[in-house]
Design an enzyme around this catalytic site. Structure first.
Site, PDB file in Angstrom:
ATOM      1  N   ASP A  21       3.210 -11.387   3.418  1.00 33.89           N
ATOM      2  CA  ASP A  21       2.732 -12.500   2.588  1.00 33.89           C
ATOM      3  C   ASP A  21       3.622 -13.732   2.742  1.00 33.89           C
ATOM      4  O   ASP A  21       4.820 -13.618   2.994  1.00 33.89           O
ATOM      5  CB  ASP A  21       2.702 -12.042   1.118  1.00 33.89           C
ATOM      6  CG  ASP A  21       1.821 -12.934   0.257  1.00 33.89           C
ATOM      7  OD1 ASP A  21       1.078 -13.769   0.810  1.00 33.89           O
ATOM      8  OD2 ASP A  21       1.875 -12.791  -0.981  1.00 33.89           O
ATOM      9  N   ASN A  79      -9.604 -11.211   0.870  1.00 34.37           N
ATOM     10  CA  ASN A  79      -9.323 -12.429   1.631  1.00 34.37           C
ATOM     11  C   ASN A  79     -10.589 -13.160   2.097  1.00 34.37           C
ATOM     12  O   ASN A  79     -10.521 -14.298   2.575  1.00 34.37           O
ATOM     13  CB  ASN A  79      -8.404 -12.149   2.830  1.00 34.37           C
ATOM     14  CG  ASN A  79      -6.952 -11.892   2.432  1.00 34.37           C
ATOM     15  OD1 ASN A  79      -6.243 -11.084   3.044  1.00 34.37           O
ATOM     16  ND2 ASN A  79      -6.479 -12.582   1.389  1.00 34.37           N
TER      17      ASN A  79
HETATM   18  C1  IPE Z   1      -2.287  -9.787   0.317  1.00 33.99           C
HETATM   19  O1  IPE Z   1      -1.860 -11.111   0.287  1.00 33.99           O
HETATM   20  C2  IPE Z   1      -3.132  -9.536   1.519  1.00 33.99           C
HETATM   21  C3  IPE Z   1      -2.452  -9.575   2.796  1.00 33.99           C
HETATM   22  C4  IPE Z   1      -1.178  -9.775   2.995  1.00 33.99           C
HETATM   23  C5  IPE Z   1      -3.277  -9.335   3.941  1.00 33.99           C
HETATM   24  P1  IPE Z   1      -2.649 -12.223  -0.549  1.00 33.99           P
HETATM   25  O2  IPE Z   1      -1.879 -13.466  -0.407  1.00 33.99           O
HETATM   26  O3  IPE Z   1      -4.076 -12.249  -0.132  1.00 33.99           O
HETATM   27  O4  IPE Z   1      -2.582 -11.617  -2.023  1.00 33.99           O
HETATM   28  P2  IPE Z   1      -2.719 -12.352  -3.423  1.00 33.99           P
HETATM   29  O5  IPE Z   1      -4.026 -13.101  -3.395  1.00 33.99           O
HETATM   30  O6  IPE Z   1      -1.575 -13.271  -3.564  1.00 33.99           O
HETATM   31  O7  IPE Z   1      -2.710 -11.243  -4.416  1.00 33.99           O
HETATM   32  C1  IPE Z   2      -0.299 -13.734   4.152  1.00 36.60           C
HETATM   33  O1  IPE Z   2       0.014 -15.066   3.954  1.00 36.60           O
HETATM   34  C2  IPE Z   2      -1.339 -13.539   5.212  1.00 36.60           C
HETATM   35  C3  IPE Z   2      -2.639 -13.101   4.708  1.00 36.60           C
HETATM   36  C4  IPE Z   2      -2.983 -12.926   3.479  1.00 36.60           C
HETATM   37  C5  IPE Z   2      -3.632 -12.833   5.710  1.00 36.60           C
HETATM   38  P1  IPE Z   2      -0.812 -15.975   2.963  1.00 36.60           P
HETATM   39  O2  IPE Z   2      -1.899 -16.642   3.728  1.00 36.60           O
HETATM   40  O3  IPE Z   2      -1.271 -15.205   1.784  1.00 36.60           O
HETATM   41  O4  IPE Z   2       0.280 -17.046   2.557  1.00 36.60           O
HETATM   42  P2  IPE Z   2       0.528 -17.647   1.112  1.00 36.60           P
HETATM   43  O5  IPE Z   2       0.651 -16.499   0.164  1.00 36.60           O
HETATM   44  O6  IPE Z   2      -0.652 -18.510   0.810  1.00 36.60           O
HETATM   45  O7  IPE Z   2       1.785 -18.418   1.262  1.00 36.60           O
HETATM   46 MG    MG Z   3      -0.486 -14.815  -0.032  1.00 35.99          MG
END
Ligand code: IPE
Ligand code: IPE
Ligand code: MG
Length: 256
Positions: free
Chosen positions: A36, A84
């Protein structure tokens, strides 16, 4: 009834405990990572979110290599969640493109390094060509034994359990399973993760303290470790730090 309950409890305890003798392992066999913080990493650099995702792929490469060197048996990475889909279409497209590119560019190297690739998640919604690449990656690396890399893509813990429940119900309706015999071990056996041990350690980067529907069944007794590091900055040093923290944890599984 008491006999059945004791039998069930013994099975459940076996299912959760680290080893037959109850001995603790200083090193996790299975590490699962919620990658993340890509978006925030890019924003901090005044760049579009997709830039962070592509930097995240390099962090993934570094982490897979380090995990292999450190003797980790299974590494699961959360790459795309069933939630997502709520993101803008162009970001979803970028994430799909990166997975496509990762398999195409890294499969040969992973295979040569003895990495077995497995994919977890819903196939529905994933483009045909990516499904074909995933199938190819699994087939080509099927017999590799150095490490298993599990890619959770279009993955949701609740969806996975619902799917297993459907199959259990189907078999019960067909008279193949006695509903009274269904226990935690049954669910475990109907999940695609039955082929490898449960995670001992779940890591989340970017400071967020939640599971976001990741391996909710399998992580019942996993240690949880949050890094403030954003995913693109994660690598060997952080993994080594995680192992050091894990070695200090005292896992009790409900006992004393
Ligand atoms: C969790 O991260 C999913 C992945 C890392 C693939 P998100 O960024 O989507 O999770 P939330 O929305 O903060 O819970
Ligand atoms: C994690 O990074 C990757 C996926 C969820 C696919 P994010 O895209 O959630 O990055 P933040 O949380 O917005 O910084
Ligand atoms: Mg995230």
């Amino acid at each position: 009834m008491a006999g059945a309950l004791a039998e069930w409890a013994a099975k459940a305890a076996h299912h959760l405990s680290p080893g037959r003798g109850g001995e603790e392992r200083a090193r996790p066999r299975h590490i699962a990572i919620i990658m993340d913080g890509n978006g925030r990493w890019a924003s901090a650099r005044g760049m579009p979110r997709a830039f962070g995702h592509s930097a995240g792929v390099q962090a993934l490469r570094n982490t897979v290599e380090a995990a292999g060197d450190l003797g980790i048996e299974v590494l699961t990475v959360y790459a795309f969640s069933t939630e997502n889909w709520r993101r803008p279409p162009d970001e979803i497209e970028a994430l799909f493109g990166l997975l496509r590119g990762f398999i195409r560019s890294d499969l040969t190297r992973l295979d040569r390094a003895g990495v077995r690739v497995r994919v977890l998640g819903e196939r529905e919604g994933v483009p045909e060509d990516i499904l074909a690449l995933m199938d190819q990656a699994e087939k080509q690396t099927e017999t590799n034994q150095v490490m298993t890399l599990v890619i959770a893509f279009n993955y949701g813990g609740q969806a996975e359990i619902a799917r297993a429940t459907q199959e259990i119900a189907r078999q019960a309706a067909a008279g193949l399973i006695d509903p009274a015999s269904i226990g935690p071990e049954t669910i475990t056996q109907f999940l695609p993760s039955r082929d490898w041990p449960n995670p001992d350690l779940v890591i989340r980067t970017s400071g967020e303290q939640r599971l976001s529907n990741f391996l909710i069944w399998q992580s019942a007794y996993a240690e949880f470790l949050v890094f403030d590091t954003l995913w693109p900055d994660f690598g060997r040093a952080q993994l080594e730090e995680a192992l050091a923290v894990f070695a200090q944890r005292n896992r009790r599984y409900g006992g004393l």
